[in-house]
Design a protein around this motif. Structure first.
Motif, PDB file in Angstrom:
ATOM      1  N   ALA A  30       0.831  -1.212   0.000  1.00 26.30           N
ATOM      2  CA  ALA A  30       0.000   0.000   0.000  1.00 26.30           C
ATOM      3  C   ALA A  30       0.866   1.263   0.000  1.00 26.30           C
ATOM      4  CB  ALA A  30      -0.937  -0.007   1.205  1.00 26.30           C
ATOM      5  N   ARG A  31       1.933   1.244   0.813  1.00 26.08           N
ATOM      6  CA  ARG A  31       2.856   2.390   0.811  1.00 26.08           C
ATOM      7  C   ARG A  31       3.496   2.551  -0.562  1.00 26.08           C
ATOM      8  NH1 ARG A  31       4.171   0.113   5.755  1.00 26.08           N
ATOM      9  NH2 ARG A  31       6.038  -0.914   4.870  1.00 26.08           N
ATOM     10  N   PHE A  32       3.819   1.418  -1.176  1.00 22.73           N
ATOM     11  CA  PHE A  32       4.484   1.428  -2.489  1.00 22.73           C
ATOM     12  C   PHE A  32       3.583   2.068  -3.549  1.00 22.73           C
ATOM     13  CE2 PHE A  32       7.255   0.050  -5.800  1.00 22.73           C
ATOM     14  CZ  PHE A  32       6.512  -0.564  -6.791  1.00 22.73           C
ATOM     15  N   VAL A  33       2.316   1.654  -3.594  1.00 21.86           N
ATOM     16  CA  VAL A  33       1.431   2.183  -4.647  1.00 21.86           C
ATOM     17  C   VAL A  33       1.138   3.671  -4.413  1.00 21.86           C
ATOM     18  CG1 VAL A  33       0.401  -0.075  -5.138  1.00 21.86           C
ATOM     19  CG2 VAL A  33      -0.752   1.463  -3.546  1.00 21.86           C
ATOM     20  N   VAL A  34       1.070   4.078  -3.151  1.00 26.07           N
ATOM     21  CA  VAL A  34       0.854   5.510  -2.877  1.00 26.07           C
ATOM     22  C   VAL A  34       2.093   6.318  -3.270  1.00 26.07           C
ATOM     23  CG1 VAL A  34       0.590   7.205  -1.023  1.00 26.07           C
ATOM     24  CG2 VAL A  34      -0.869   5.181  -1.071  1.00 26.07           C
ATOM     25  N   ASP A  35       3.269   5.830  -2.855  1.00 26.43           N
ATOM     26  CA  ASP A  35       4.501   6.584  -3.126  1.00 26.43           C
ATOM     27  C   ASP A  35       4.787   6.705  -4.620  1.00 26.43           C
ATOM     28  OD1 ASP A  35       4.752   6.766  -0.428  1.00 26.43           O
ATOM     29  OD2 ASP A  35       6.331   5.237  -0.233  1.00 26.43           O
ATOM     30  N   ARG A  36       4.434   5.641  -5.402  1.00 29.66           N
ATOM     31  CA  ARG A  36       4.814   5.620  -6.824  1.00 29.66           C
ATOM     32  C   ARG A  36       3.691   6.134  -7.723  1.00 29.66           C
ATOM     33  NH1 ARG A  36       9.639   5.766  -7.959  1.00 29.66           N
ATOM     34  NH2 ARG A  36       9.339   4.682  -9.943  1.00 29.66           N
ATOM     35  N   ARG A  37       2.549   6.540  -7.123  1.00 28.61           N
ATOM     36  CA  ARG A  37       1.384   6.857  -7.958  1.00 28.61           C
ATOM     37  C   ARG A  37       1.680   7.977  -8.946  1.00 28.61           C
ATOM     38  NH1 ARG A  37      -2.543  10.419  -8.233  1.00 28.61           N
ATOM     39  NH2 ARG A  37      -4.499   9.767  -9.239  1.00 28.61           N
ATOM     40  N   ALA A  38       2.413   8.953  -8.470  1.00 29.85           N
ATOM     41  CA  ALA A  38       2.601  10.147  -9.306  1.00 29.85           C
ATOM     42  C   ALA A  38       3.426   9.851 -10.552  1.00 29.85           C
ATOM     43  CB  ALA A  38       3.301  11.216  -8.478  1.00 29.85           C
TER      44      ALA A  38
END
Ligand code: LIP
Length: 300
Positions: A30-38
């Motif tokens: 979840a942290r990964f998808v939030v951090d890389r979303r941009a």
């Protein structure tokens, strides 16, 4: 004398370790998808122009699969982005049961694309075959709310909890509502336009019998909202094993009931979840309209 087969469902101490693994892996993804979303939102379509997959769905699933294979190489893995039957466990013998990790790397993919703050990573460990309705059940589940930074989780017989961002835990319990007419109910719609129209026709028969509808866009989070009493019930026709596996256990360990329609097991045909005070009323209402949606839909 034949030896007793290894019990498929581990003891509570091992289940607790598996629950902690599911929580940690879901939280990391979840942290990964939030951090890389941009930076990594490349989108392609699946079953229709509105059924999308982002490169982050695939990257999240790769991360989750890697972590789970490192920790539990003996288990099978079944993720949304495989769209195939579960992989055989690496060392399963003939006739042995299997434990399978059932994963939705981003549940609420359209919300993720738009930045609408309702998307999650769902990680469940199940006994049985998750591709056959009625032949499987979750024994560990974790749903990481990617935007809120919390993880809703449960293990068979261990209750349901939320791990807050600061690491503290709080217990979950379904609502005590007893009157469907004043109950808040969550639902969702599919990616096929014709089926969405039938789902709306079914909703038209339901909405005057309840307080109101909430459509959040993530089945996994909708089920956790039932477990937390933030909605009194949920139903949907068309969600997949990876959407429901973890949230199913969070609901039942929070005191709720989760089934399919007309007494059937939960499946892509239909999922109904609610607390004990309104489950029967909601199930009866959904049973009366499910054929509107099924019409023309090949039964699983
Ligand atoms: C979503 C489900 C949701 C449903 C959406 C979609 P996805 O899963 O969680 O309940 O209404 O149409 O199927 O595709 O975001 O993993």
């Amino acid at each position: 004398m034949t030896e007793n087969p290894t019990p498929l469902v581990p003891d509570d101490a091992e289940l607790a370790r598996l629950e902690a693994l599911a929580v940690d892996v879901a939280a990391e993804a979840a942290r990964f998808v939030v951090d890389r979303r941009a930076v990594e939102l490349e989108v392609t379509t699946k079953s229709s122009d509105v059924d999308i997959v982002t490169v982050m769905d695939s990257r999240s699933q790769e991360l989750i699969a890697r972590r789970l294979r490192e920790a539990r190489p003996q288990d099978a893995f079944f993720g949304e982005e495989d769209a195939a039957a579960p992989e055989a466990p690496s060392d399963s013998g003939p006739g042995e049961g299997r434990l399978t990790w059932v994963v939705d790397p981003i549940d609420g993919t359209v919300n993720y694309l738009y930045g609408y703050p309702q998307y999650a990573v769902s990680v469940a460990l199940v006994e049985g075959d998750p591709t056959v309705p009625g032949r499987w059940r979750p024994i560990v589940g974790a749903v990481a709310d990617a935007v809120a930074g919390v993880v809703h989780h449960a293990r068979l017989g261990g209750g349901a909890h939320t791990r807050r961002a600061d690491g503290t835990e709080t217990g979950l319990a379904v609502s005590e509502a007893t009157d469907l007419a004043t109950s808040l109910v969550a639902t969702g719609f599919g990616y096929d336009a014709a089926k969405r129209r039938r789902q709306a026709l079914a909703l038209a028969e339901i909405v005057s019998h309840i307080r109101d509808i909430r459509r959040g866009g993530s089945a996994a989070l909708d089920l956790c909202h039932v477990a937390a009493g933030r909605v009194d019930g949920y139903y949907e026709m068309g969600i997949n094993p990876w959407d429901m596996a973890a949230g199913w256990l969070v609901v039942t360990e929070a005191g709720g009931t989760l089934t399919g329609a007309q007494g059937e097991p939960p499946s892509t045909d239909c999922v109904i979840a609610a607390g004990p005070g309104v489950y029967a009323e909601l199930a009866a209402l959904v049973d009366g309209v499910v054929d509107i949606v099924r019409e023309g839909t090949p039964r699983a």
